[in-house]
Scaffold this motif. Structure first.
Motif, PDB file in Angstrom:
ATOM      1  N   ARG A   6      -4.033   6.332   0.152  1.00 20.43           N
ATOM      2  CA  ARG A   6      -3.037   6.929  -0.213  1.00 20.43           C
ATOM      3  C   ARG A   6      -2.283   6.466  -1.595  1.00 20.43           C
ATOM      4  NH1 ARG A   6      -0.640   4.901   5.633  1.00 20.43           N
ATOM      5  NH2 ARG A   6      -1.565   2.992   4.679  1.00 20.43           N
ATOM      6  N   ASP A  67       8.425   5.548   1.029  1.00 22.72           N
ATOM      7  CA  ASP A  67       8.063   4.808   2.227  1.00 22.72           C
ATOM      8  C   ASP A  67       6.816   4.075   1.870  1.00 22.72           C
ATOM      9  OD1 ASP A  67       7.425   3.687   4.812  1.00 22.72           O
ATOM     10  OD2 ASP A  67       7.376   5.510   5.881  1.00 22.72           O
ATOM     11  N   TRP A  68       6.940   2.718   1.510  1.00 26.02           N
ATOM     12  CA  TRP A  68       5.913   2.109   0.935  1.00 26.02           C
ATOM     13  C   TRP A  68       4.711   1.523   2.163  1.00 26.02           C
ATOM     14  CZ3 TRP A  68       5.365   2.751  -3.608  1.00 26.02           C
ATOM     15  CH2 TRP A  68       6.597   2.962  -4.694  1.00 26.02           C
ATOM     16  N   SER A  69       5.292   1.855   3.375  1.00 25.18           N
ATOM     17  CA  SER A  69       4.290   1.558   4.549  1.00 25.18           C
ATOM     18  C   SER A  69       3.164   2.544   4.556  1.00 25.18           C
ATOM     19  CB  SER A  69       5.093   1.493   5.886  1.00 25.18           C
ATOM     20  OG  SER A  69       5.624   2.888   6.236  1.00 25.18           O
ATOM     21  N   GLY A  70       3.543   3.683   3.898  1.00 18.75           N
ATOM     22  CA  GLY A  70       2.496   4.733   4.164  1.00 18.75           C
ATOM     23  C   GLY A  70       1.674   5.052   2.738  1.00 18.75           C
ATOM     24  N   ASP A  72      -0.982   3.020  -0.145  1.00 18.34           N
ATOM     25  CA  ASP A  72      -1.940   1.911  -0.567  1.00 18.34           C
ATOM     26  C   ASP A  72      -1.933   1.283  -1.690  1.00 18.34           C
ATOM     27  OD1 ASP A  72      -2.912   2.080   2.391  1.00 18.34           O
ATOM     28  OD2 ASP A  72      -4.055   3.848   1.965  1.00 18.34           O
ATOM     29  N   PRO A  91       5.908  -3.974  -2.218  1.00 22.71           N
ATOM     30  CA  PRO A  91       5.268  -4.597  -1.289  1.00 22.71           C
ATOM     31  C   PRO A  91       3.967  -5.359  -1.730  1.00 22.71           C
ATOM     32  CG  PRO A  91       6.146  -2.757  -0.312  1.00 22.71           C
ATOM     33  CD  PRO A  91       6.132  -2.673  -1.694  1.00 22.71           C
ATOM     34  N   HIS A  93       1.144  -5.693  -0.177  1.00 20.85           N
ATOM     35  CA  HIS A  93      -0.011  -4.938   0.132  1.00 20.85           C
ATOM     36  C   HIS A  93      -0.720  -3.800  -0.729  1.00 20.85           C
ATOM     37  CE1 HIS A  93       2.516  -1.470   1.697  1.00 20.85           C
ATOM     38  NE2 HIS A  93       1.566  -0.978   1.670  1.00 20.85           N
ATOM     39  N   LEU A  94       0.233  -3.621  -1.788  1.00 15.97           N
ATOM     40  CA  LEU A  94       0.007  -2.450  -2.674  1.00 15.97           C
ATOM     41  C   LEU A  94      -0.980  -2.883  -3.802  1.00 15.97           C
ATOM     42  CD1 LEU A  94       3.317  -0.744  -3.110  1.00 15.97           C
ATOM     43  CD2 LEU A  94       1.782   0.030  -1.833  1.00 15.97           C
TER      44      LEU A  94
END
Length: 347
Positions: A6, A67-70, A72, A91, A93-94
């Motif tokens: 994503r 929405d950074w949770s969605g 990658d 974040p 995780h990106l």
């Protein structure tokens, strides 16, 4: 796609953002989930770039609305000087490929000298990997943040670094005479980019002061293990896209232009995006237009002990968005050519 990566494109309303979108729409492992453009927030990307009419894409939003949770992975195509703080706030995780110049210079004092302000994310600078893919592939593969090289540096470093590492040319006698299409100046309104200012003529600019100079010197200096200075002058050409660097070098005693060409052939023999052209064939920008290819030609100068290197790329592709996708593929362990198989747009 269950295994889709994503992706968000920050700065999607600029030329490099549009080029990223064009490439990534063909990428079989990518799902585009966010497009940002502060001034165009709320609009469809097809109102900014009508070539995307009829394609189902997210509306443009501000960076704060994502929405950074969605997400990658992020391609950051924001202007120089604005990117450091944005990326510092993302974040952990990106995975990020930054197309600006904000993380290319390793020395933050050097950055401040050339860009007129202090580096705003010095810790991130220590983490950033320089993403000239063919020469730093292992570093890119392990990186979270990749600093995508500039267009002029890409066109100059690819032919020069292998020859410097082989000690076949004099590092203190390099002249880089480079020409770029007008898209290299970006999409923002500038007097020098107006049709009447740029068409039917060509001119040098950034003379002895272009910001890509220190980037080129940084990477060439690393190749020889000591500081060097090159003579670099860019020129604006009356064309939309394309870049040609004419590079003049002094060869070491006993080294011929054929030797230089043999070194480049050996170094890039298995590289899908670099072609060292047959003897006597000069690169042309029209033959790489719309692709991630680099064409390199090597010629003997009529002056004894000197040689000429010519390097052609598309400044929006191998010089920006194409190389960014190439780095993205390496970061995710994907085939490096994925989504980048375009043949040149000619005529």
């Amino acid at each position: 796609m269950a295994d889709a990566i994503r992706v968000a494109i920050l700065g999607a309303s600029g030329y490099t953002g549009a080029e990223l979108l064009r490439v990534l729409l063909r990428h079989p492992r990518v799902r585009i989930v966010a497009l940002t453009a502060d001034r165009k927030a709320g609009e469809g990307i097809d109102t900014v770039f009508p070539q995307f009419t009829g394609i189902n894409l997210p509306k443009l939003v501000t960076i704060k609305e994502v929405d950074w949770s969605g997400v990658d992975a992020v391609f950051c195509a924001l202007p120089h000087g604005t990117t450091q703080e944005v990326i510092a706030g993302l974040p952990q995780h990106l995975k990020i490929v930054d197309l600006s110049a904000d993380f290319r210079l390793r020395d933050i004092a050097e950055y401040a000298k050339w860009y007129g302000h202090e580096h705003r994310a010095p810790k991130l600078q220590q983490e950033a990997v320089y993403g000239l893919t063919e020469l730093y592939r292992k570093d890119v593969a392990a990186a979270r943040l990749v600093a995508n090289p500039g267009c002029y540096p890409t066109s100059a470093e690819l032919p020069l670094i292998p020859l410097l590492q082989a000690d076949q040319i004099d590092p203190d006698d390099i002249v880089i005479d480079a020409k770029s299409g007008v898209s290299g100046a970006g999409r923002a309104l500038k007097e020098g980019s107006l049709y009447c200012e740029a068409s039917e003529g060509t001119h040098a600019y950034g003379i002895a002061s272009h910001r890509h100079g220190p980037e080129i010197e940084q990477m060439l200096s690393e190749a020889v293990g000591r500081p060097i200075v090159v003579n670099f002058t860019p020129h604006l050409m009356p064309m939309n896209r394309g870049m040609l660097s004419s590079i003049y070098v002094k060869t070491r005693p006993g080294v011929s232009a054929d030797d230089l060409r043999a070194t480049l052939l050996q170094r890039y023999a298995n590289e899908p995006f670099i072609q060292v052209l047959p003897q006597g064939v000069a690169p042309q920008t029209r033959h790489v237009r719309g692709t991630n290819m680099t064409h390199i030609g090597v010629f003997a100068d009529r002056v004894k002990g000197r040689a000429m290197l010519f390097s052609a790329i598309d400044n929006l592709m191998k010089g920006a968005s194409g190389q960014a996708v190439q780095n993205f593929n390496v970061m995710y362990g994907l085939p490096e050519t994925m989504g980048l198989e375009q043949i040149a747009l000619f005529p």
